[in-house]
Design a protein around this motif. Sequence first.
Motif, short mmCIF file in Angstrom:
data_model
loop_
_atom_site.label_atom_id
_atom_site.label_comp_id
_atom_site.label_asym_id
_atom_site.label_seq_id
_atom_site.Cartn_x
_atom_site.Cartn_y
_atom_site.Cartn_z
N LEU A 63 0.63 -1.55 0.24
CA LEU A 63 -0.23 -0.41 0.14
C LEU A 63 1.27 1.18 0.28
O LEU A 63 0.92 2.30 -0.68
CB LEU A 63 -0.81 -0.37 0.85
CG LEU A 63 -1.74 -1.05 1.24
CD1 LEU A 63 -2.59 -1.21 2.69
CD2 LEU A 63 -3.22 -0.44 0.19
N PHE A 64 1.66 1.08 0.82
CA PHE A 64 2.89 2.16 0.78
C PHE A 64 3.55 2.24 -0.50
O PHE A 64 3.99 3.68 -0.94
CB PHE A 64 4.21 2.16 1.86
CG PHE A 64 4.87 3.13 1.63
CD1 PHE A 64 5.26 4.18 2.24
CD2 PHE A 64 6.34 2.74 1.38
CE1 PHE A 64 6.42 5.42 1.49
CE2 PHE A 64 7.79 3.06 1.17
CZ PHE A 64 7.52 4.51 1.25
N LEU A 65 3.99 1.62 -1.12
CA LEU A 65 3.72 1.49 -2.70
C LEU A 65 3.79 1.87 -3.48
O LEU A 65 4.11 3.26 -4.64
CB LEU A 65 5.43 0.47 -3.43
CG LEU A 65 6.19 0.04 -2.71
CD1 LEU A 65 6.45 -0.98 -3.13
CD2 LEU A 65 7.82 0.61 -2.96
N ILE A 72 3.59 10.00 -6.89
CA ILE A 72 5.16 10.27 -8.01
C ILE A 72 4.57 10.56 -9.87
O ILE A 72 4.80 11.46 -10.20
CB ILE A 72 5.94 9.07 -8.57
CG1 ILE A 72 6.69 9.36 -7.28
CG2 ILE A 72 6.82 9.01 -9.45
CD1 ILE A 72 8.34 7.52 -7.46
N ARG A 73 3.79 10.16 -9.65
CA ARG A 73 2.92 10.05 -11.47
C ARG A 73 2.45 11.70 -11.01
O ARG A 73 2.26 12.32 -12.80
CB ARG A 73 1.65 9.30 -10.90
CG ARG A 73 2.30 7.47 -12.01
CD ARG A 73 1.03 7.41 -11.87
NE ARG A 73 1.16 6.57 -13.23
CZ ARG A 73 -0.11 5.64 -13.55
NH1 ARG A 73 -0.61 5.11 -13.33
NH2 ARG A 73 0.43 5.42 -15.02
N LEU A 74 2.07 12.08 -9.95
CA LEU A 74 1.41 13.37 -10.19
C LEU A 74 2.40 14.31 -10.19
O LEU A 74 2.16 15.66 -11.09
CB LEU A 74 0.41 13.87 -8.66
CG LEU A 74 -0.36 13.36 -8.58
CD1 LEU A 74 -0.49 13.62 -7.07
CD2 LEU A 74 -1.58 13.50 -9.39
N ILE A 75 3.19 14.62 -9.53
CA ILE A 75 4.78 14.88 -10.17
C ILE A 75 5.70 14.56 -11.76
O ILE A 75 5.69 15.90 -12.89
CB ILE A 75 5.81 15.35 -8.92
CG1 ILE A 75 5.22 14.75 -7.48
CG2 ILE A 75 7.01 15.70 -9.69
CD1 ILE A 75 6.59 14.67 -6.34
N PHE A 81 4.85 3.38 -15.97
CA PHE A 81 4.97 2.21 -14.37
C PHE A 81 4.19 1.42 -14.74
O PHE A 81 4.16 0.90 -14.53
CB PHE A 81 4.04 3.38 -13.48
CG PHE A 81 4.76 4.11 -13.05
CD1 PHE A 81 6.32 3.93 -12.03
CD2 PHE A 81 4.42 5.52 -12.56
CE1 PHE A 81 6.62 4.73 -11.46
CE2 PHE A 81 5.32 6.35 -11.86
CZ PHE A 81 6.70 6.07 -11.59
N SER A 82 3.54 1.03 -16.47
CA SER A 82 2.96 -0.38 -16.68
C SER A 82 4.27 -1.27 -17.00
O SER A 82 5.62 -1.61 -17.35
CB SER A 82 2.69 0.07 -17.93
OG SER A 82 3.41 0.18 -18.86
N PHE A 83 4.58 -2.53 -16.17
CA PHE A 83 5.25 -3.16 -15.51
C PHE A 83 4.73 -4.65 -15.15
O PHE A 83 3.80 -4.46 -14.98
CB PHE A 83 6.32 -3.06 -14.74
CG PHE A 83 6.43 -2.14 -13.38
CD1 PHE A 83 6.03 -3.03 -12.15
CD2 PHE A 83 6.57 -1.23 -13.10
CE1 PHE A 83 5.61 -3.37 -11.33
CE2 PHE A 83 6.53 -0.43 -12.00
CZ PHE A 83 5.98 -0.97 -11.45
#
Length: 83
Positions: A63-65, A72-75, A81-83
């Motif tokens: 959940l933290f990740l 990070i996506r906002l910034i 991040f699709s992996f």
Amino acid sequence: MVEALPPPEDMPEEILRTEIITEARSPIDGKLLSAAEYAELIASLQLDSPPEPMVSSDIKYLLFLLRLRSQIRLILPFLDFSF
């Protein structure tokens, strides 16, 4: 015009708000209880409530990740991040 006024036997809300409640009804069976009995019953019901469910440390970390990734996506919205 007189019909819009409340009946004279109605107690004003200001007085009702200052009234001390000395008896209550049981949330279980609706019986009348004194204030002390009601407080004891509520305290015992709160003690009997089930404990909070435990979450494993692995799930907390995931959940933290996920929250970190969303921040990070906002910034940096151009990162993939699709992996």
